[in-house]
Design an enzyme around this catalytic site. Structure first.
Site, PDB file in Angstrom:
ATOM      1  N   GLN A 171      -5.147  -2.003   9.389  1.00 51.46           N
ATOM      2  CA  GLN A 171      -4.967  -3.279   8.709  1.00 51.46           C
ATOM      3  C   GLN A 171      -5.620  -4.401   9.526  1.00 51.46           C
ATOM      4  O   GLN A 171      -5.398  -4.529  10.724  1.00 51.46           O
ATOM      5  CB  GLN A 171      -3.466  -3.561   8.493  1.00 51.46           C
ATOM      6  CG  GLN A 171      -3.165  -4.789   7.671  1.00 51.46           C
ATOM      7  CD  GLN A 171      -3.682  -4.703   6.227  1.00 51.46           C
ATOM      8  OE1 GLN A 171      -3.727  -3.640   5.629  1.00 51.46           O
ATOM      9  NE2 GLN A 171      -4.072  -5.830   5.671  1.00 51.46           N
TER      10      GLN A 171
ATOM     11  N   LYS B 175       0.849  -1.209   0.000  1.00 49.81           N
ATOM     12  CA  LYS B 175       0.000   0.000   0.000  1.00 49.81           C
ATOM     13  C   LYS B 175       0.874   1.245   0.000  1.00 49.81           C
ATOM     14  O   LYS B 175       0.617   2.211  -0.710  1.00 49.81           O
ATOM     15  CB  LYS B 175      -0.938  -0.014   1.216  1.00 49.81           C
ATOM     16  CG  LYS B 175      -2.092  -0.997   1.049  1.00 49.81           C
ATOM     17  CD  LYS B 175      -2.864  -1.273   2.332  1.00 49.81           C
ATOM     18  CE  LYS B 175      -3.884  -2.385   2.071  1.00 49.81           C
ATOM     19  NZ  LYS B 175      -4.577  -2.877   3.249  1.00 49.81           N
TER      20      LYS B 175
ATOM     21  N   ASP C 267     -11.396   2.677   3.941  1.00 52.60           N
ATOM     22  CA  ASP C 267     -11.710   1.249   3.818  1.00 52.60           C
ATOM     23  C   ASP C 267     -13.222   1.029   3.694  1.00 52.60           C
ATOM     24  O   ASP C 267     -13.665  -0.045   3.293  1.00 52.60           O
ATOM     25  CB  ASP C 267     -11.230   0.515   5.078  1.00 52.60           C
ATOM     26  CG  ASP C 267     -10.067  -0.415   4.799  1.00 52.60           C
ATOM     27  OD1 ASP C 267      -9.917  -0.827   3.644  1.00 52.60           O
ATOM     28  OD2 ASP C 267      -9.328  -0.719   5.745  1.00 52.60           O
TER      29      ASP C 267
END
Ligand code: GUN
Length: 357
Positions: free
Chosen positions: A161, A117, A184
């Site tokens: 994460q 990322k 997200d």
């Protein structure tokens, strides 16, 4: 990249019988199968399908091999478009989009995802911020970092994460991310808005968004079509089903308790498979001409590979590609799209916060 939710792993793995249909009672996985059984009987067994059904999908011919939906290529195009927009924004108003990633613990796969990322951010000119916390951190410590990113004006997107260490409650942590920075799309308010008519979330979760982008960019019509999503995880299956419904498809969700998954899947013009079971979806589950998006990334033993394993999807590609109209490969299908959509969400967030059109 998002590993799809896992079904319980079977104790024994049996190949399908060489003749006749497989039992319809359960989602029986074929872990370890390289799909060679496809050669034991005709790959496609679309006996339940009428000619009329096939004709309705004449834009994608079932007679020709499936068109490959190249996620690597589309993701590259998306990243190039983002880089142009990031530069335009910086030139016009001096703002550089910023993404903060919080990693708790030292899982190798999560470290790899976070590293990828970060690299992807750098490549398009997005600034990245990182907080690496030890496995035994408390929820409060993680939330403190989230709060600091929430109030940092150079951060436009925050990502925690997953999975988090077992002692943490995902919900408490994800609730702490400001919804206007929740790139997200996992905050309950964003998911809730996705589920409601006439409302839109600030952000759509990256992997399902990537699936939709692949369908759109390949000209797959969604409105009025039948879609089946296999798997109901919070990260992929559930939001994918909501997105397809928002795009006016008629949607069914197939899951571990579904009695007749083959039969239901066979009715679908669009299939999104996100269940995390190698080669679950066989050729005879697929309606001729259907568009197949395979989210699964499953390692299976392969003594011929230097690593001793290879990655396969939830769909038996060898069989399905003979029946489908279009299909994503694994690897190189949905995987590269997830990070591309994260970058897109981060850019979108920076534009919204700074009212930049
Ligand atoms: N872990 C696996 N996939 C994802 C994802 O898409 N987002 C986050 N935050 N964690 C993940």
């Amino acid at each position: 990249m998002v590993p799809a939710a896992r079904l319980p792993v079977p104790l024994a793995v049996r190949p399908p019988p060489p003749h006749g249909p497989r039992p319809i009672a359960s989602l029986r996985p074929l872990l370890g199968s390289p799909c060679i059984y496809a050669t034991l009987r005709p790959a496609a067994a679309p006996l339940v399908l009428t000619r009329r059904g096939a004709k309705e999908h004449a834009t994608i011919s079932a007679d020709a091999p499936a068109k490959v939906i190249d996620g690597k290529l589309v993701a590259k195009q998306v990243r190039e478009e983002i880089a142009v927009e990031v530069a335009r924004m910086k030139d016009a108003i001096g703002v550089v989009p910023g993404l903060a990633v919080i990693l708790v613990g030292s899982r190798k796969d999560s470290q790899t995802y976070v590293r990828n990322k970060k690299k992807a951010c750098e490549a398009v000119g997005i600034q990245s911020f990182e907080a690496n916390l030890p496995e035994d951190s408390s929820e409060e410590e993680v939330i403190k970092h989230i709060a600091s990113f929430n109030s940092d004006p150079s951060v436009h997107g925050i990502l925690v994460q997953l999975p988090l260490p077992r002692h943490m409650n995902d919900e408490n942590i994800l609730n702490a991310v400001g919804i206007e920075k929740d790139v997200d799309g996992f905050h309950p308010l964003n998911i809730g808005r996705l589920a409601m008519q006439g409302r839109d979330p600030f952000f759509v979760p990256c992997t399902p968004k990537g699936c939709m982008e692949l369908l759109h960019r390949h000209g797959v019509e969604i409105k009025g079509k039948r879609a089946v999503v296999i798997g109901r995880s919070n990260i992929v299956g559930m939001p994918a089903a909501l997105l397809l419904q928002k795009a006016n498809a008629t949607v069914s969700i197939v899951h571990s308790q579904t009695k007749n998954p083959e039969e239901i899947t066979r009715q679908a013009d669009i299939v999104i498979a996100a269940v995390g079971v190698a080669n679950l979806v066989r050729g005879n589950w697929i309606k001729p001409g259907a568009a197949i998006i395979d989210v699964g990334i499953n390692p299976v033993d392969d003594p011929e590979s230097p690593r001793g394993y290879r990655l396969v999807g939830d769909v038996c590609y060898e069989e399905a590609s003979k029946v489908a109209g279009a299909i994503t490969p694994v690897p190189g299908g949905v995987g590269p799209m997830t990070i591309a959509m994260l970058l897109a969400n981060t850019l979108e967030s920076a534009k919204r916060i700074h009212n930049f059109k």
